[in-house]
Scaffold this active site. Sequence first.
Site, PDB file in Angstrom:
ATOM      1  N   ARG A  90      91.156  66.849 -77.865  1.00 19.55           N
ATOM      2  CA  ARG A  90      90.500  67.909 -78.642  1.00 19.55           C
ATOM      3  C   ARG A  90      91.592  68.879 -79.097  1.00 19.55           C
ATOM      4  O   ARG A  90      92.642  68.996 -78.464  1.00 19.55           O
ATOM      5  CB  ARG A  90      89.467  68.646 -77.797  1.00 19.55           C
ATOM      6  CG  ARG A  90      88.346  67.731 -77.289  1.00 19.55           C
ATOM      7  CD  ARG A  90      87.202  68.538 -76.691  1.00 19.55           C
ATOM      8  NE  ARG A  90      86.236  67.678 -76.022  1.00 19.55           N
ATOM      9  CZ  ARG A  90      85.197  67.101 -76.634  1.00 19.55           C
ATOM     10  NH1 ARG A  90      85.005  67.286 -77.931  1.00 19.55           N
ATOM     11  NH2 ARG A  90      84.355  66.355 -75.959  1.00 19.55           N
ATOM     12  N   GLY A  91      91.340  69.568 -80.211  1.00 17.06           N
ATOM     13  CA  GLY A  91      92.311  70.540 -80.720  1.00 17.06           C
ATOM     14  C   GLY A  91      93.485  69.851 -81.414  1.00 17.06           C
ATOM     15  O   GLY A  91      93.468  68.641 -81.652  1.00 17.06           O
TER      16      GLY A  91
ATOM     17  N   THR B  29      85.580  66.070 -85.619  1.00 14.04           N
ATOM     18  CA  THR B  29      86.515  65.101 -86.194  1.00 14.04           C
ATOM     19  C   THR B  29      86.233  64.870 -87.677  1.00 14.04           C
ATOM     20  O   THR B  29      87.165  64.752 -88.494  1.00 14.04           O
ATOM     21  CB  THR B  29      86.392  63.757 -85.436  1.00 14.04           C
ATOM     22  OG1 THR B  29      86.589  64.005 -84.052  1.00 14.04           O
ATOM     23  CG2 THR B  29      87.384  62.737 -85.935  1.00 14.04           C
TER      24      THR B  29
ATOM     25  N   ASP C 186      76.147  62.528 -78.220  1.00 16.67           N
ATOM     26  CA  ASP C 186      74.994  63.433 -78.305  1.00 16.67           C
ATOM     27  C   ASP C 186      74.066  63.092 -79.470  1.00 16.67           C
ATOM     28  O   ASP C 186      73.007  63.695 -79.604  1.00 16.67           O
ATOM     29  CB  ASP C 186      75.475  64.882 -78.468  1.00 16.67           C
ATOM     30  CG  ASP C 186      76.218  65.396 -77.246  1.00 16.67           C
ATOM     31  OD1 ASP C 186      76.186  64.718 -76.212  1.00 16.67           O
ATOM     32  OD2 ASP C 186      76.842  66.475 -77.344  1.00 16.67           O
TER      33      ASP C 186
ATOM     34  N   GLY D 119      74.563  66.510 -73.797  1.00 23.05           N
ATOM     35  CA  GLY D 119      73.782  67.043 -74.905  1.00 23.05           C
ATOM     36  C   GLY D 119      74.098  68.513 -75.041  1.00 23.05           C
ATOM     37  O   GLY D 119      73.439  69.378 -74.480  1.00 23.05           O
TER      38      GLY D 119
ATOM     39  N   TYR E 175      79.538  62.141 -67.126  1.00 20.87           N
ATOM     40  CA  TYR E 175      80.669  61.355 -67.651  1.00 20.87           C
ATOM     41  C   TYR E 175      80.454  59.862 -67.474  1.00 20.87           C
ATOM     42  O   TYR E 175      81.012  59.068 -68.228  1.00 20.87           O
ATOM     43  CB  TYR E 175      81.986  61.816 -67.011  1.00 20.87           C
ATOM     44  CG  TYR E 175      82.383  63.186 -67.532  1.00 20.87           C
ATOM     45  CD1 TYR E 175      82.955  63.312 -68.791  1.00 20.87           C
ATOM     46  CD2 TYR E 175      82.122  64.328 -66.805  1.00 20.87           C
ATOM     47  CE1 TYR E 175      83.284  64.560 -69.313  1.00 20.87           C
ATOM     48  CE2 TYR E 175      82.443  65.580 -67.314  1.00 20.87           C
ATOM     49  CZ  TYR E 175      83.019  65.694 -68.561  1.00 20.87           C
ATOM     50  OH  TYR E 175      83.339  66.923 -69.085  1.00 20.87           O
TER      51      TYR E 175
ATOM     52  N   VAL F 238      77.780  58.220 -68.135  1.00 19.02           N
ATOM     53  CA  VAL F 238      77.013  57.604 -69.233  1.00 19.02           C
ATOM     54  C   VAL F 238      77.872  57.392 -70.475  1.00 19.02           C
ATOM     55  O   VAL F 238      77.506  56.617 -71.352  1.00 19.02           O
ATOM     56  CB  VAL F 238      75.724  58.388 -69.604  1.00 19.02           C
ATOM     57  CG1 VAL F 238      74.850  58.638 -68.399  1.00 19.02           C
ATOM     58  CG2 VAL F 238      76.001  59.658 -70.361  1.00 19.02           C
TER      59      VAL F 238
HETATM   60  N1  ATP Z   1      86.317  72.658 -88.402  1.00 18.99           N
HETATM   61  C1  ATP Z   1      87.323  71.807 -88.129  1.00 18.99           C
HETATM   62  N2  ATP Z   1      88.295  71.578 -89.043  1.00 18.99           N
HETATM   63  C2  ATP Z   1      89.318  70.732 -88.791  1.00 18.99           C
HETATM   64  N3  ATP Z   1      89.437  70.046 -87.628  1.00 18.99           N
HETATM   65  C3  ATP Z   1      88.518  70.212 -86.678  1.00 18.99           C
HETATM   66  C4  ATP Z   1      87.400  71.109 -86.876  1.00 18.99           C
HETATM   67  N4  ATP Z   1      86.637  71.076 -85.765  1.00 18.99           N
HETATM   68  C5  ATP Z   1      87.246  70.221 -84.907  1.00 18.99           C
HETATM   69  N5  ATP Z   1      88.360  69.700 -85.464  1.00 18.99           N
HETATM   70  C6  ATP Z   1      89.277  68.754 -84.813  1.00 18.99           C
HETATM   71  O1  ATP Z   1      88.618  67.501 -84.610  1.00 18.99           O
HETATM   72  C7  ATP Z   1      88.986  66.953 -83.346  1.00 18.99           C
HETATM   73  C8  ATP Z   1      87.756  66.639 -82.532  1.00 18.99           C
HETATM   74  O2  ATP Z   1      86.880  67.765 -82.498  1.00 18.99           O
HETATM   75  P1  ATP Z   1      85.920  68.047 -81.253  1.00 18.99           P
HETATM   76  O3  ATP Z   1      86.738  68.208 -80.021  1.00 18.99           O
HETATM   77  O4  ATP Z   1      85.012  69.146 -81.623  1.00 18.99           O
HETATM   78  O5  ATP Z   1      85.133  66.672 -81.027  1.00 18.99           O
HETATM   79  P2  ATP Z   1      84.106  65.925 -81.937  1.00 18.99           P
HETATM   80  O6  ATP Z   1      84.800  65.154 -82.974  1.00 18.99           O
HETATM   81  O7  ATP Z   1      83.069  66.882 -82.427  1.00 18.99           O
HETATM   82  O8  ATP Z   1      83.522  64.894 -80.888  1.00 18.99           O
HETATM   83  P3  ATP Z   1      82.420  65.167 -79.757  1.00 18.99           P
HETATM   84  O9  ATP Z   1      81.313  64.234 -80.092  1.00 18.99           O
HETATM   85  O10 ATP Z   1      83.074  64.824 -78.486  1.00 18.99           O
HETATM   86  O11 ATP Z   1      82.011  66.604 -79.837  1.00 18.99           O
HETATM   87  C9  ATP Z   1      89.898  67.953 -82.680  1.00 18.99           C
HETATM   88  O12 ATP Z   1      91.231  67.497 -82.786  1.00 18.99           O
HETATM   89  C10 ATP Z   1      89.664  69.239 -83.440  1.00 18.99           C
HETATM   90  O13 ATP Z   1      90.814  70.061 -83.508  1.00 18.99           O
HETATM   91  O1  F6P Z   2      84.687  67.302 -71.092  1.00 22.83           O
HETATM   92  P1  F6P Z   2      84.870  66.942 -72.513  1.00 22.83           P
HETATM   93  O2  F6P Z   2      85.668  65.714 -72.711  1.00 22.83           O
HETATM   94  O3  F6P Z   2      85.351  68.081 -73.349  1.00 22.83           O
HETATM   95  O4  F6P Z   2      83.455  66.526 -73.073  1.00 22.83           O
HETATM   96  C1  F6P Z   2      82.266  67.212 -72.861  1.00 22.83           C
HETATM   97  C2  F6P Z   2      81.417  67.227 -74.091  1.00 22.83           C
HETATM   98  O5  F6P Z   2      81.529  66.092 -74.896  1.00 22.83           O
HETATM   99  C3  F6P Z   2      80.260  65.687 -75.345  1.00 22.83           C
HETATM  100  O6  F6P Z   2      79.994  64.472 -74.725  1.00 22.83           O
HETATM  101  C4  F6P Z   2      80.184  65.406 -76.814  1.00 22.83           C
HETATM  102  O7  F6P Z   2      80.322  66.554 -77.554  1.00 22.83           O
HETATM  103  C5  F6P Z   2      79.303  66.798 -74.909  1.00 22.83           C
HETATM  104  O8  F6P Z   2      78.027  66.360 -74.628  1.00 22.83           O
HETATM  105  C6  F6P Z   2      80.011  67.384 -73.743  1.00 22.83           C
HETATM  106  O9  F6P Z   2      79.717  68.738 -73.587  1.00 22.83           O
END
Ligand code: ATP
Ligand code: F6P
Length: 508
Positions: A206-207, A234, A262, A306, A416, A418
Site C-alpha cells: 500500500r502507498g 489501485t 470486499d 468489509g 486474513y 478468508v
Molecule cells: N487516489 C489515489 N491516487 C493514486 N494512487 C492511489 C490512490 N489511492 C490509492 N492509491 C495507490 O494504490 C495502491 C493500492 O491502494 P490501496 O492500498 O487503497 O488498496 P486497493 O487497491 O484499494 O485494494 P484493497 O482492495 O485492498 O483496498 C497504493 O499503492 C496506493 O498508494
Molecule cells: O491489513 P491490510 O493488508 O491493510 O488489509 C486490510 C484491509 O484490506 C481489505 O481486505 C480490502 O480493502 C479490507 O477489508 C481490510 O480492512
Amino acid sequence: MCINSPNQHSDFQTLPNSIISRKQKSSIYYSFFVLMGSLTVAIPTSPTDKKKIIHGDDGYVLEDVPHLLDYIPKLSNYPNPLQSNPAYATTKQYFVNEDDSVAQKIVVHKNSPRSIHFRRAGPRQKVYFEPIDVNACIVTCGGLCPGINTVIRELVCGLHDMYGVPKIYGIQGGYKGFYSNNYNFLEPKNVNDIHKKGGTILGTSRGGQNTTKIVDNIQDRGINQVYIIGGDGTQKGASTIFEEIQRRRLKVSVVGIPKTIDNDIMVIDKSFGFDSAVEEALRAINAAHVEAESGENGIGVVKLMGRHSGFIAMYATLASRDVDCCLIPESPFYLEGKGGLFEFIEKRLKSNGHLVLVVAEGAGQDILSANLESAKDPSGNKLLLDVGIWLSQKINDYFANVRKMLITLKYIDPTYMVRAIPSNASDNVYCTLLAHSAIHGAMAGYTGFTVGPVNGRHSYIPFDRVTESRNKVVITDRMWARLLSSTNQPSFLEPENAKAGDIKIDVF
Ligand SMILES: Nc1ncnc2c1ncn2[C@@H]1O[C@H](COP(=O)(O)OP(=O)(O)OP(=O)(O)O)[C@@H](O)[C@H]1O
Ligand SMILES: O=P(O)(O)OC[C@H]1O[C@](O)(CO)[C@@H](O)[C@@H]1O
Ligand SMILES: [Mg+2]
C-alpha cells in the site's frame, strides 16, 4: 442503427477532412460533435471532461474507453494472430463485432430511458501491437484476494500462447516496485502452478504511488502494456498513470483488473475471489455455531472483512442460515434499549439457547471511534478499530453486570484467512476470462480501462466509472430484506427508544 464507433478506425478515414483534423488536434481532451446525422461522439476538451461518449439512434449511449489512436493518430494495425492460432481459428465468430456493447441496466420498464452501454470485451480482428514488439508488465497492489495468482498466470500464458508475446515482466511489491525493485521476467513455465497458491507471487503493498517516477520507469524500460491488478485505490492510481502516459503521448496501453475481497468496486457484477472468500467465511461461521450450540447461553461472534461494504458478511450469512444477526457498515446499529442489539440477543438466547453474530470489520466504527482521531495506512485508508473484540467485550459486560446472566461467548476472527486462500474452481475460470479480456483489449489498442463482467458479459469500463464511488450493500434493496427475513434480526431503523449516545443513523 448506425453505431459508428471511433474504434472502427477505418471509418474516420472516410470522414471529411475538417472532422479528422479536429479530432486529431483535440486528441487529448474531448469535445462534442455530430457525425453523419445519427451519431454524436464526445472527445476530450478539458482535463475535467474525460468521458468518451458515443450517442446512437433511439437513445443509445456508449460510454467508451480511450484508444491509442485518440492521441497517436498514425498507428499501424496488424491482423490478429489468433486468426491463425489452431485453438481459435476454427471457432465461428471468435472475434467480437466492433459494435458489440453491453447494457449497464438490463431490467427496464416500458417507458424508461435506455441505460448507458460499455464496449464488449474480447478479441478484435485488428491489433495495434506486433506481438514481437510487446513489452508487457504486471503489478499487484493493495490487500490480498483469492485468485490474484490465477490472474497473473493467465496474463502470462495468454499473452504468450494466444498472441506470441515473448517479453512479460513482473513488478515486485506493488506500485513502488516500478522504481525500487528489479523487474522479474515471467514466462509460462515459471507461473504454471501458481494458481494453486494464495497471495501474489509478485508481492503487494500500500502507498508509494509516485506517478511521475512510475511513468519515467515505464518509458525508460520500453514497457508498452501495463496490467494493474488491484482495488479501488489501485484503479485510481492506474487512472493517473494512464493520464500521464496520455500526456506524454506514449504508445502504452494501461489496463486495470479489479481485485477486491470486499466487492466494493462499482459497475462490475462481482469481484474475483469473492465466492472463495465467502466459502472460507462459512467455515468460521460453522465453528462459531458448533461452539455456540454446545455452551450455556452460547454466543459465537465472527468478524469478517468489509471496510466500507458488508458483502462478505451478508453473503456468508445468507449462505449459512445459522447466523442470527449480521452487522455491516451500511446499516448502523445500537446496543442498548428497545430494538437494540442486547435486547435481541437476550430474546434469541431465551428462545433458541444460543446465537451466532457475524460482524463486518467496518460496522459500528461510528460508535467505536467517536471523538477519536483515526490513524491511516500508507495508502490513506482509515485504520479500523477491532469491532469484534469491542462487541464481544460489550456483550460480556452487559450480560454479566446488567442482566446478571451467564453466557459463554467465543470470538472467532478469520479475517486474513478468508483472503489468503487460493481461489475456488469458479473463481479460477472467472480470473482466466478477466485476464484474457484484458489482453484482447490492450492488443486491440484500447487503454485507460478496467475490465470486468457487467450483467454477465465482460466489458471495458472507463476508469472514472469504477473509481467515482464505492459499491455498497443497499439496505433498502431486496437482498438485505432477504437477509433480515432469514435472521429475523432488528433493522435498527427505529432508534427513538434507544439510549441516547449509542445511535448514529446515516442517510442513504
Ligand atoms: N487516489 C489515489 N491516487 C493514486 N494512487 C492511489 C490512490 N489511492 C490509492 N492509491 C495507490 O494504490 C495502491 C493500492 O491502494 P490501496 O492500498 O487503497 O488498496 P486497493 O487497491 O484499494 O485494494 P484493497 O482492495 O485492498 O483496498 C497504493 O499503492 C496506493 O498508494
Ligand atoms: O491489513 P491490510 O493488508 O491493510 O488489509 C486490510 C484491509 O484490506 C481489505 O481486505 C480490502 O480493502 C479490507 O477489508 C481490510 O480492512
Ligand atoms: Mg480499497
